[in-house]
Design a protein around this motif. Sequence first.
Motif, short mmCIF file in Angstrom:
data_model
loop_
_atom_site.label_atom_id
_atom_site.label_comp_id
_atom_site.label_asym_id
_atom_site.label_seq_id
_atom_site.Cartn_x
_atom_site.Cartn_y
_atom_site.Cartn_z
N ALA A 204 17.58 18.54 -0.12
CA ALA A 204 16.65 17.43 -0.33
C ALA A 204 16.28 16.79 1.00
CB ALA A 204 17.27 16.39 -1.28
N GLY A 205 17.28 16.57 1.85
CA GLY A 205 17.01 15.98 3.16
C GLY A 205 16.11 16.84 4.02
N LYS A 206 16.34 18.16 4.00
CA LYS A 206 15.51 19.07 4.80
C LYS A 206 14.06 19.08 4.30
CE LYS A 206 19.29 22.18 6.05
NZ LYS A 206 19.90 23.53 5.85
N MET A 207 13.87 18.84 3.00
CA MET A 207 12.53 18.81 2.44
C MET A 207 11.90 17.42 2.54
SD MET A 207 13.03 21.26 -0.92
CE MET A 207 11.31 21.06 -1.45
N GLY A 208 12.61 16.49 3.16
CA GLY A 208 12.05 15.17 3.40
C GLY A 208 12.25 14.16 2.30
N TYR A 209 13.26 14.40 1.42
CA TYR A 209 13.49 13.49 0.30
C TYR A 209 14.84 12.79 0.43
CZ TYR A 209 9.48 15.52 -2.06
OH TYR A 209 8.21 15.92 -2.38
N ALA A 210 14.85 11.54 0.03
CA ALA A 210 16.09 10.77 -0.08
C ALA A 210 16.40 10.58 -1.56
CB ALA A 210 15.94 9.41 0.60
N THR B 57 20.19 12.94 -14.60
CA THR B 57 18.86 12.70 -14.06
C THR B 57 18.99 12.25 -12.62
OG1 THR B 57 17.98 12.02 -16.22
CG2 THR B 57 16.73 11.34 -14.29
N ALA B 58 18.13 12.78 -11.76
CA ALA B 58 18.12 12.39 -10.35
C ALA B 58 16.73 11.92 -9.97
CB ALA B 58 18.55 13.56 -9.46
N CYS B 59 16.65 10.85 -9.21
CA CYS B 59 15.38 10.34 -8.70
C CYS B 59 15.36 10.53 -7.18
CB CYS B 59 15.21 8.87 -9.07
SG CYS B 59 13.69 8.13 -8.42
N LEU B 60 14.34 11.21 -6.68
CA LEU B 60 14.20 11.47 -5.25
C LEU B 60 12.91 10.83 -4.76
CD1 LEU B 60 16.32 13.60 -6.13
CD2 LEU B 60 15.25 15.18 -4.52
N VAL B 61 12.96 10.29 -3.55
CA VAL B 61 11.80 9.63 -2.96
C VAL B 61 11.53 10.26 -1.61
CG1 VAL B 61 10.81 7.45 -2.18
CG2 VAL B 61 12.37 7.49 -4.15
N LYS B 62 10.26 10.56 -1.34
CA LYS B 62 9.89 11.12 -0.04
C LYS B 62 10.28 10.13 1.04
CE LYS B 62 7.64 14.60 2.01
NZ LYS B 62 7.92 16.01 1.79
N ILE C 291 0.84 -1.21 0.00
CA ILE C 291 0.00 0.00 0.00
C ILE C 291 0.87 1.26 0.00
CG2 ILE C 291 -1.65 1.36 1.36
CD1 ILE C 291 -2.74 -1.37 2.38
N LEU C 292 1.85 1.28 0.88
CA LEU C 292 2.72 2.45 0.96
C LEU C 292 3.54 2.63 -0.30
CD1 LEU C 292 3.87 2.03 4.65
CD2 LEU C 292 2.33 3.78 3.77
N GLY C 293 3.86 1.53 -0.97
CA GLY C 293 4.63 1.61 -2.21
C GLY C 293 3.89 2.32 -3.31
N THR C 294 2.56 2.26 -3.29
CA THR C 294 1.76 2.96 -4.30
C THR C 294 1.48 4.41 -3.90
OG1 THR C 294 -0.35 2.28 -3.31
CG2 THR C 294 0.65 0.80 -4.92
N ASP C 295 1.88 4.77 -2.70
CA ASP C 295 1.59 6.11 -2.19
C ASP C 295 2.86 6.94 -2.03
OD1 ASP C 295 -0.27 8.01 -1.29
OD2 ASP C 295 0.19 7.57 0.80
N MET C 296 3.93 6.48 -2.66
CA MET C 296 5.21 7.16 -2.50
C MET C 296 5.27 8.41 -3.38
SD MET C 296 7.76 3.86 -2.44
CE MET C 296 9.23 4.83 -2.16
N ASP C 297 5.91 9.42 -2.85
CA ASP C 297 6.15 10.66 -3.59
C ASP C 297 7.51 10.54 -4.26
OD1 ASP C 297 6.50 13.19 -4.57
OD2 ASP C 297 6.22 14.22 -2.67
N VAL C 298 7.50 10.22 -5.56
CA VAL C 298 8.74 10.03 -6.31
C VAL C 298 8.90 11.20 -7.28
CG1 VAL C 298 10.02 8.54 -7.89
CG2 VAL C 298 8.54 7.53 -6.14
N ARG C 299 10.07 11.81 -7.27
CA ARG C 299 10.32 12.96 -8.14
C ARG C 299 11.54 12.73 -9.02
NH1 ARG C 299 9.08 18.67 -5.24
NH2 ARG C 299 7.01 18.19 -4.43
N LEU C 300 11.46 13.22 -10.25
CA LEU C 300 12.58 13.16 -11.18
C LEU C 300 13.00 14.57 -11.54
CD1 LEU C 300 11.42 10.34 -13.64
CD2 LEU C 300 12.99 10.14 -11.70
#
Length: 376
Positions: free
Chosen positions: A303-309, A370-375, A213-222
């Motif tokens: 990125a870390g301060k904004m909650g992204y890895a 290209t960078a991929c960031l995940v909440k 469930i959480l995997g479908t709710d992830m905030d992924v950014r490119l």
Amino acid sequence: MITAAIIVAAGRGLRAGGGIPKQWRPLAGLRVADWTIDRFRGQVDHIVLVLSEDDGPARAEFENTDLILTTGGSDRAGSVRNGLAALAELTVDHVLIHDVARPCVGQPIIQQVLEALNAHAAAAPGLAVTDALWTGNGAIVTGTQDRSGLFAAQTPQGFHYDAIVAAHAAHPGGAADDVEVARAAGLDVAIVPGDADNIKITRPEDFARAERILGTDMDVRLGNGYDVHRFGDGDHVILCGVKVPHGRGLQGHSDADVGMHAVTDAIYGALAQGDIGQHFPPSDPQWKGAASEIFLRHAVDLAGKMGYAISNVDCTLVCEYPKIGPHAPAMQDEMARIMGLSADQVSVKATTSERLGFTGRSEGIASLATACLVKS
């Protein structure tokens, strides 16, 4: 209205396996409790976390954060009362009470419960029972049960603060949940639509379902980055943090690390935070000749301060010379070091432009990233 959420996390929850309370077990890269707490951040004004006396490490971790910490009671009702008491010195109109073992609760449910409290003294999500219900004796079906009007109770359950404080003070104990406490005090409880994904982790197999469930709710950014620097005088170039001998150098206000600049801009782009020039203006003399590691480290920290890895980055260098292949592993290691990643999360590769354009004429080097960031 001033709102608060009480997250009840004092239970031991060992039925779920793992040898430790389920709220502290890992789930999709975080712990169960971390997911649950994050669901309420930005949705309410105050968050109370009710911990067990045995949760000393967690208490130390959450000290000096935005959370209000308190200790649980001898049972769930006692823990809720302690959570309510922790809010007594504040002005709180509406309070949500939520089980820490429901990390998949959606923000729409939280908002629906809060909105319902504008018209009702209490509200809670319920999922209408649609399956046939049986009675049974061991493994044998002994009858059926009418499912009309039946709902599976969920949390968060919301209340007017003063009303639920009084209801708990008057209740003799033994209630299944806070809705039962409220109803015993004569409060009408409005039902808002529940969500099948708002599961309560109870058994070992629930972890796998929650992770899906959480995997479908992830905030992924490119994010994409592009940079160019021309050749000038020099005997080496700096590419992705590595000094590469060459008959010419790259010109730029900083050290002209075209690869690192492209990756930095890719991270800024994923965060919608502009580019290097906005954070480190070339008109500012303090950045003249600066190591590009400064820029990349700033982007990673932001990125870390904004909650992204950062999940991974991919950098392509476009040039005829110097040859990148022999140096690519060192570049990969250096970029990983700066970003706090493992080497297999960083790709550095090269291509030529088939002697076309300015790179083909060896007038400079271009880089795409290209960078991929995940909440997180």
